[in-house]
Structure formats: C-alpha cells, structure tokens
Write a protein that holds these residues in place. Sequence first.
Motif, mmCIF file in Angstrom:
data_model
loop_
_atom_site.group_PDB
_atom_site.id
_atom_site.type_symbol
_atom_site.label_atom_id
_atom_site.label_comp_id
_atom_site.label_asym_id
_atom_site.label_seq_id
_atom_site.Cartn_x
_atom_site.Cartn_y
_atom_site.Cartn_z
ATOM 1 N N THR A 4 0.848 -1.188 0.000
ATOM 2 C CA THR A 4 0.000 0.000 0.000
ATOM 3 C C THR A 4 0.887 1.242 0.000
ATOM 4 O O THR A 4 2.080 1.192 0.334
ATOM 5 N N ARG A 5 0.294 2.368 -0.389
ATOM 6 C CA ARG A 5 1.012 3.638 -0.417
ATOM 7 C C ARG A 5 0.217 4.690 0.342
ATOM 8 O O ARG A 5 -1.017 4.654 0.375
ATOM 9 N N GLN A 6 0.955 5.617 0.925
ATOM 10 C CA GLN A 6 0.371 6.811 1.536
ATOM 11 C C GLN A 6 1.150 8.010 1.026
ATOM 12 O O GLN A 6 2.390 8.034 1.104
ATOM 13 N N ASN A 7 0.425 8.974 0.475
ATOM 14 C CA ASN A 7 1.077 10.161 -0.106
ATOM 15 C C ASN A 7 2.128 9.766 -1.132
ATOM 16 O O ASN A 7 3.232 10.316 -1.175
ATOM 17 N N ASN A 8 1.778 8.758 -1.926
ATOM 18 C CA ASN A 8 2.625 8.277 -3.014
ATOM 19 C C ASN A 8 3.929 7.641 -2.534
ATOM 20 O O ASN A 8 4.896 7.544 -3.287
ATOM 21 N N LYS A 9 3.955 7.188 -1.274
ATOM 22 C CA LYS A 9 5.112 6.491 -0.709
ATOM 23 C C LYS A 9 4.660 5.109 -0.240
ATOM 24 O O LYS A 9 3.577 4.957 0.329
ATOM 25 N N PHE A 10 5.516 4.113 -0.470
ATOM 26 C CA PHE A 10 5.213 2.783 0.048
ATOM 27 C C PHE A 10 5.316 2.779 1.570
ATOM 28 O O PHE A 10 6.146 3.486 2.154
ATOM 29 N N VAL A 11 4.469 1.973 2.202
ATOM 30 C CA VAL A 11 4.471 1.872 3.664
ATOM 31 C C VAL A 11 4.493 0.398 4.065
ATOM 32 O O VAL A 11 4.093 -0.480 3.301
ATOM 33 N N ASN A 12 4.963 0.138 5.271
ATOM 34 C CA ASN A 12 4.979 -1.219 5.786
ATOM 35 C C ASN A 12 3.575 -1.672 6.177
ATOM 36 O O ASN A 12 2.679 -0.856 6.402
ATOM 37 N N ALA A 13 3.415 -2.985 6.271
ATOM 38 C CA ALA A 13 2.104 -3.544 6.579
ATOM 39 C C ALA A 13 1.689 -3.246 8.013
ATOM 40 O O ALA A 13 0.493 -3.183 8.321
ATOM 41 N N ILE A 14 2.661 -3.094 8.917
ATOM 42 C CA ILE A 14 2.368 -2.691 10.287
ATOM 43 C C ILE A 14 3.206 -1.460 10.610
ATOM 44 O O ILE A 14 4.197 -1.176 9.941
ATOM 45 N N GLU A 15 2.817 -0.730 11.632
ATOM 46 C CA GLU A 15 3.524 0.503 11.982
ATOM 47 C C GLU A 15 5.004 0.211 12.228
ATOM 48 O O GLU A 15 5.354 -0.720 12.967
ATOM 49 N N THR A 16 5.859 0.999 11.610
ATOM 50 C CA THR A 16 7.300 0.760 11.677
ATOM 51 C C THR A 16 8.001 2.097 11.816
ATOM 52 O O THR A 16 8.018 2.895 10.886
ATOM 53 N N LYS A 17 8.594 2.315 12.983
ATOM 54 C CA LYS A 17 9.275 3.583 13.243
ATOM 55 C C LYS A 17 10.656 3.325 13.823
ATOM 56 O O LYS A 17 10.870 2.366 14.562
ATOM 57 N N MET A 18 11.594 4.203 13.466
ATOM 58 C CA MET A 18 12.889 4.242 14.131
ATOM 59 C C MET A 18 12.808 5.253 15.265
ATOM 60 O O MET A 18 12.036 6.212 15.201
ATOM 61 N N ASP A 19 13.596 5.026 16.305
ATOM 62 C CA ASP A 19 13.657 5.989 17.404
ATOM 63 C C ASP A 19 14.542 7.152 16.978
ATOM 64 O O ASP A 19 15.772 7.052 16.985
#
Length: 327
Positions: A4-19
Amino acid sequence: MASTRQNNKFVNAIETKMDMSFKAIVSMLRDQFKGSPNRQPAQAIPYKKLALPARPQAEGVQVTWFGHSAFLLEIEGKRLLFDPMFADSPSPVALFGGKRYSGGLPLKAEDFPAVDAVIQSHDHYDHLHEGTIRKLKDKVGRFIVPLGVGKRLRKWGVNPAKISEHDWGDELQLAGLMLACMPARHFSGRGLLDRNSTLWCSWVIAGKSNRVFYSGDSGYGPHFKEIGTKYGPFDLTLMECGQYDERWSAIHMMPEETVKAHTDVRGKLLIPVHWGAFTLAYHDWTDPVERAVKAAHAQGVEVATPQIGETVTVGSAHYPTAAWWRG
C-alpha cells in the motif's frame, strides 16, 4: 497481500518507526565517535575463491555467500544471484561503512558465467550497486525486482525487456521455478528526496523438489509466519542478521529474532546473512553470528556458518559450522 502507499510512498504492513528522538540521536552520535576496536576485524578476513562451471547442477540446491547479503543460489539447474553488491564500500560516502572486511571477493562480477536472473530485495546502496550491475547486465537473462527499482536498472543500461517489477504477493515463473515477491518490514531510497519511493521485499524460490526463502532486510513481524503458512516449509532460509540496534529494531532484526523468523517460516537449514562484510551499526562485527548461533542451538535449529565463498549443498550430511571468524 499487496503493498500500500500513503502520499505516493510505500508503507509497511504494520507501523514501523525508528527511534529518532533527541535522546536517541545524541546517543547515536556518541556511539559513532566513541569508537570500538571490535566493530571491524583487526585484519582482512579469509574468503574462498570460487570457480563456476558454465551451468549449475541439474538437481538440488547449492548456495554461496559473498558477504553481507549477496549470495549465489543454484537451484535445479538455474543460477540466481541475489542482491549482488560487489563494491569495496557499501556507501557512496566511504566514511560510512568503511571497506569490505575480506578485501576481495570469491568471484568478480566481470568473471561470472551466464546468470539466469539477478533478484533484488530493495534499492539501498549496500544491496544494489551501479558498478556491479553494469558489469553483470549482459550476462543476466532477467532482472527481477520490487516495484520502482526497475528505473535504477534502466538508468544503468539494463535492457528494459529483461526487467520485471513486482508487488508483494506476485508470483512469477522462471524456467520451471516459481518465485514469489513477499513482504518485508523495512524502507527504501538512495537519496534525501526519494525515501520509500520504491518497494522492498523478501523472496520465495520454489522448484520441483526444493524451497528457499530470503528475508531481504526486515524487522521482525507477523509476515514471516504468514509466509511460512502459505509457502513453507523451506529447505533453506537466508535470514538477515546484522547491522541491528535496539533504536532501529523495527527495520533490522536482532539476532534472536533472526532465528525466530526462521522458525516462523518453517525453515530447516538457516544461513545468517547481512553481516561479515561491512560496519553499518555499533555492535562488534562478530556479535551477529555469535548471537544467532547461540539462539539457534538453544532452539534446536540447524544453522550453517560458511566462510565467504564456501559453497553449501542443501541436504548434505554435514554443514559448515566452524567459528572461522574467531581465527
């Protein structure tokens, strides 16, 4: 599962953040400049020279690791080269990553015989290298890549007719093999302005009698169990292990998670990759394999630790398990 994409960017299937908190950034700067004598080997590590016949064996599976995540998979008469990054440094800026630990390679790109396909997991510099691709492009039958990565290859002179781009969940045929482009938990981009403009993935490779899984770069997640349910069991897995840190564990597995991911996909033999070539994190260079082997033994997982350039034949009575990195 399609990406899936958000704002024309690919995103991971689950929330994925770096600290990326102020505290985390300060701690990374501190770790960067503190230094450690064990982040890289004291001297060049050993590797084995590789001589390949014109064609691989018609049956079975053999795999040869080139350090980091580059490996040659020979399966049922087909020769597949994964993430062939054969440069001396994993970054366009040599300060980051330094020089390749081995100081050389089992086989140079220009010396390869014909390759049925080059298969990419994503477009980061430590996995996709322009110079390597330019040297290989006329020897390769197909370039199989996740969505968006084809533009890199076309820019470097690869014949567009050879390139196929794939989304998560795509299955494709390659001369009797079935390949499936599957999710990973990571990110992409080669500059400041193109983050997540291309897709990242893992790969399933299935022949008549053999199945192999390559994780690509990935944090741990539920996708491993889903892949194992749909496509497992696997005779061999090549799982990311290295360049990790608690501050970015969402995009790079810790070594114990490497073993857990292997069991999730229902793997038999595990070969840890993404270590043994470059320094891209703050851990000692031998920590990834030491921790992964310890976790594998604790869970009864069969693990092979070949030297760079050492070919492993799946189904052998014995696999390479020597702790060569301690020498």
